[in-house]
Design a protein around this motif. Structure first.
Motif, short mmCIF file in Angstrom:
data_model
loop_
_atom_site.label_atom_id
_atom_site.label_comp_id
_atom_site.label_asym_id
_atom_site.label_seq_id
_atom_site.Cartn_x
_atom_site.Cartn_y
_atom_site.Cartn_z
N VAL A 561 10.15 -48.91 -61.51
CA VAL A 561 8.85 -49.12 -62.14
C VAL A 561 8.57 -50.61 -62.17
CG1 VAL A 561 9.03 -47.05 -63.59
CG2 VAL A 561 9.83 -49.26 -64.48
N THR A 562 7.29 -50.95 -62.40
CA THR A 562 6.90 -52.33 -62.66
C THR A 562 6.17 -52.37 -63.99
OG1 THR A 562 6.68 -52.86 -60.31
CG2 THR A 562 5.53 -54.29 -61.87
N ALA A 563 6.67 -53.19 -64.90
CA ALA A 563 6.05 -53.37 -66.21
C ALA A 563 5.24 -54.66 -66.18
CB ALA A 563 7.12 -53.44 -67.30
N ILE A 564 3.96 -54.56 -66.59
CA ILE A 564 3.05 -55.72 -66.53
C ILE A 564 2.49 -55.98 -67.91
CG2 ILE A 564 0.97 -56.68 -65.51
CD1 ILE A 564 1.40 -54.92 -63.10
N SER A 565 2.77 -57.17 -68.44
CA SER A 565 2.22 -57.61 -69.71
C SER A 565 1.29 -58.79 -69.45
CB SER A 565 3.35 -58.04 -70.65
OG SER A 565 3.83 -59.32 -70.30
N PRO A 566 0.62 -59.32 -70.47
CA PRO A 566 -0.25 -60.48 -70.25
C PRO A 566 0.49 -61.73 -69.79
CG PRO A 566 -0.89 -59.36 -72.25
CD PRO A 566 0.40 -58.75 -71.81
N ALA A 567 1.81 -61.72 -69.79
CA ALA A 567 2.54 -62.91 -69.38
C ALA A 567 3.62 -62.63 -68.35
CB ALA A 567 3.17 -63.59 -70.60
N LEU A 568 3.83 -61.37 -67.98
CA LEU A 568 5.00 -61.07 -67.16
C LEU A 568 4.77 -59.84 -66.29
CD1 LEU A 568 8.06 -61.62 -66.61
CD2 LEU A 568 8.55 -60.03 -68.47
N THR A 569 5.17 -59.96 -65.03
CA THR A 569 5.25 -58.82 -64.13
C THR A 569 6.73 -58.61 -63.82
OG1 THR A 569 3.11 -59.35 -63.16
CG2 THR A 569 4.53 -57.86 -61.91
N LEU A 570 7.29 -57.48 -64.27
CA LEU A 570 8.73 -57.28 -64.19
C LEU A 570 9.07 -56.02 -63.40
CD1 LEU A 570 11.34 -58.64 -65.34
CD2 LEU A 570 11.30 -56.89 -67.12
N PRO A 571 9.52 -56.15 -62.15
CA PRO A 571 9.97 -54.97 -61.39
C PRO A 571 11.34 -54.53 -61.88
CG PRO A 571 9.41 -56.84 -59.95
CD PRO A 571 9.56 -57.36 -61.33
N LEU A 572 11.48 -53.25 -62.17
CA LEU A 572 12.74 -52.69 -62.65
C LEU A 572 13.16 -51.54 -61.74
CD1 LEU A 572 11.76 -52.51 -66.42
CD2 LEU A 572 13.29 -54.20 -65.39
N SER A 573 14.43 -51.45 -61.44
CA SER A 573 14.93 -50.36 -60.62
C SER A 573 16.18 -49.77 -61.26
CB SER A 573 15.26 -50.86 -59.21
OG SER A 573 16.25 -51.88 -59.26
N GLN A 574 16.57 -48.61 -60.79
CA GLN A 574 17.81 -48.00 -61.28
C GLN A 574 18.98 -48.73 -60.62
OE1 GLN A 574 17.92 -45.63 -63.66
NE2 GLN A 574 15.70 -45.94 -63.76
N PRO A 575 19.99 -49.11 -61.39
CA PRO A 575 21.10 -49.88 -60.82
C PRO A 575 21.85 -49.11 -59.74
CG PRO A 575 21.15 -49.92 -63.22
CD PRO A 575 20.15 -48.88 -62.82
N ASP A 576 22.25 -49.84 -58.70
CA ASP A 576 23.11 -49.28 -57.66
C ASP A 576 24.45 -50.00 -57.77
OD1 ASP A 576 24.40 -48.31 -55.48
OD2 ASP A 576 22.91 -48.96 -54.00
#
Length: 658
Positions: A561-576
């Motif tokens: 997923v990608t979480a987007i706030s007014p100050a941050l775009t944070l791509p997150l994935s399931q750990p491998d």
């Protein structure tokens, strides 16, 4: 003498947002439009907007957008009255303009002689000196051997700026801080100049440590009448390319603004200029200004000038090309308010602004406002490749003053959501929110504010992970206990748990709620309490320390997923957890690109920091340096090879291992 004609069919020899921008004005004037494009651009937004499209070659610009004969043949075949070159590619190419003239097709731009005069920075300096335009101390001569240039640098005094005489857009520009730096800096500048312009002629100029970059928009008609449409400040730059542009330039006195404008018009008049052009100056801290270069085309940042004048500069270009006089005289031109523009790029600011590639999965713009312009040539589903400039869009705002224009631009960026690849959106927001930005920035703005511009607030990261965790579970969207998968029981504690991987680090995220203690967030064992959560669709509002954090979460194609706030775009994935750590002695490509130089050989001893390989993508070079001293063990790719991000380039070992 002006010759009047009518443009009914306009061919646009450019791509992306540039072509889209020209199409909009042409359509408003009732002019039929066509675009030429490369094979990868055959389904682009510009093609969709134009009345006709002609695919003329492969992805490589030399086989399509730079193939002059193909473009002229296409214009003749379609029956074009004129060709608009946009900005970039052939927009400042006198040979192309002349080729069109030979075929009775109008070139929407200045005459050949003006472009030729300004094409060489050294010739431009000579002409400007004759016209009385102030110049920086430096060497602009024809002798180009290493010793002549080295002596010129010594005479000027370090630090010096090396510039490609045929350059533009920051290409072929390098700073040498000392005599020891000079040979490597010169080699790099020449190589970049050869690749970008086919000309290695260099200028040597005094480097000003903290100047402002001020440019003046000028316009001339075919009768020689000229005006300046005021000024722009383009001081905030990375890699000598602009990040933020604004008009008018803040902090200039009326007298200085008038002097710079009249000087710019004099510069244009001295070369018989016609159409839109930009004269660029460096303004030093003592109030003195110096000619830097003249761009014989419309600039990327022209929308801020349009916003403060209420004019359409592409319309002016087309009027002048048809032989009409300028619509307004100097005394009729007025400034209203203030305008700011930022360039949204696919790039990684934290990695020295390396260009990014990939497919745009999500792309949503702010609501339409009378004070906002979003100029783009891409849509969700389009791919950003290594072939062209990685600019996604320009966001432009207007306000009654600089403060309001800035607030509106922050608001617009807040509401811009992009997933699928890395962009500079967060960096732009941090730039505009810096206290230093409210002052008058100079060209050292980014280097002076490194810590604030490249650091991410821990709270922002935690809230983004919390939102992603909540929305990753069905219980987040439906808080009914009958759908809970968290071991819910009456009067018990509700919990949501996920593991995420972000920027190579692994995080365990646990969110809990009970009626007595409220909400708690635990990340890798560290507990943070927060006040409240509200969930709606794909967004989560988390109130922390009295401040509401609005975070939107989008699914990625890779399952993350990608979480987007007014100050941050944070791509997150399931750990491998099966991925092994890379060997520090195996150097890998930091981006997709082409190897332009291999500077070492097998078995060679190298010192820490020594340049090994030069990689190029999207018109930008990245030098790979030795992380420590050692011996080159094996070179895996030669100059000219195409490599993907993460591909091993070479390996080397400690001297004791060899």
């Amino acid at each position: 003498m002006m010759t009047t004609l009518t443009i009914k069919k306009l061919l646009i020899a450019n791509r992306g947002e540039i072509a889209c921008r020209v199409i909009k004005t042409a359509k408003a004037l009732g002019i039929e439009t066509a675009v030429v494009c490369s094979e990868p651009d055959a389904n682009s937004l510009a093609v969709e907007m134009a009345d006709a499209c002609f695919v003329i070659g492969s992805a490589q610009a030399s086989a399509s957008y730079l193939d002059q004969q193909k473009i002229v043949d296409t214009a003749k075949h379609w029956g074009a009255d004129a060709v608009h070159p946009g900005y970039g590619f052939l927009s400042e190419n006198a040979e192309f303009s002349n080729l069109l003239a030979q075929n009775d097709i109008v070139f929407v731009g200045p005459p050949d002689s003006a472009m030729e005069s300004m094409a060489s920075k050294s010739e431009a300096k000579r002409l400007m000196e004759q016209a009385g335009v102030p110049l920086l101390p430096g060497y602009h001569g024809l002798e180009q051997d290493d010793e002549t240039l080295r002596q010129a640098a010594a005479d000027v005094g370090y630090p010096v700026m090396l510039k490609a005489a045929a350059g533009g857009g920051g290409k072929g520009m390098r700073i040498a801080y000392s005599p020891d730096d000079f040979p490597v800096t010169l080699d790099g500048a020449r190589r970049e100049a050869e690749k970008a312009f086919g000309d290695t002629t260099m200028l040597v100029e005094k480097y000003l440590a903290a100047p402002r970059h001020i440019e003046v928009q000028i316009f001339f008609d075919q009768a020689g009448q000229g005006v300046y449409l005021f000024d722009r400040d383009c001081s905030i730059q990375r890699r000598h390319q602009k990040v933020v542009e604004e008009a008018p330039a803040p902090g200039l006195s009326d007298e200085l603004r008038k002097t710079m404008g009249e000087t710019a018009v004099a510069a244009g008049r001295s070369i018989g200029y016609v159409g839109a052009g930009t004269v660029e100056f460096l303004l030093d801290t003592d109030g003195e200004f110096y000619f830097m270069e003249m761009n014989t085309r419309l600039q990327v940042e022209h929308p801020v000038t349009e916003m403060i004048t209420g004019l359409d500069l592409v319309e002016w270009q087309l009027r002048v090309a048809q032989g009409h006089p300028l619509p307004l005289s100097q005394h009729e031109l007025k400034v209203s308010g203030h305008s700011l523009e930022v360039r949204l790029y696919a790039e990684e600011p934290e990695r020295d602004f390396l260009p990014a590639t990939g497919t745009i999965q999500t792309l949503s713009w702010p609501p339409v406002q009378p004070w906002l312009r979003v100029e783009t040539g891409v849509r969700a589903g389009d791919e950003i490749t290594t072939w062209y400039d990685p600019m996604i869009a320009k966001l432009v705002t207007w306000g009654h003053d600089r403060e309001q224009a800035t607030e509106r631009l922050v608001q617009a960026l807040d509401q811009t959501h992009l997933t699928g690849l890395t962009s500079n959106r967060d960096f732009l927001l941090r730039t505009l929110r810096q206290p230093a930005f409210s002052e008058i920035p100079d060209t050292g703005f980014i280097s002076h504010n490194q810590e604030q511009l490249f650091g991410v607030e821990p709270q922002e990261r935690l809230m983004a992970m919390a939102a992603a965790t909540l929305l990753a579970h069905s219980t987040a969207a439906d808080n009914s206990p009958w759908h809970a998968g968290s071991g819910w029981r009456l009067m018990g504690q509700k919990q949501w748990y996920s593991c995420w991987q972000c920027e190579g680090e692994h995080y365990s995220v646990n969110i809990s709620f009970d009626a007595r203690r409220g909400w708690a967030l635990k990340v890798n064992g560290q507990i943070t309490a927060f006040d409240n959560i509200f969930i709606e669709n794909n967004a989560v509002d988390i109130t922390f320390a009295g401040k509401q954090n609005h975070i939107a979460v989008y699914a990625n194609a890779d399952g993350g997923v990608t979480a987007i706030s007014p100050a941050l775009t944070l791509p997150l994935s399931q750990p491998d957890y099966a991925v092994a750590e890379a060997d520090e002695n195996d150097l890998t490509a930091p981006m997709n690109g082409r190897i332009v130089a291999v500077m070492v050989r097998d078995g060679q001893a190298v010192e820490e920091g020594e340049p090994l390989v030069v990689l190029e993508a999207m018109k930008m070079e990245q030098t790979i340096r030795a992380p420590h001293s050692g011996i080159i063990d094996q070179i895996l790719h030669q100059a000219g090879s195409l490599v993907e991000e993460g591909a091993p380039l070479l390996s080397f070992c400690e001297e004791s291992e060899s």
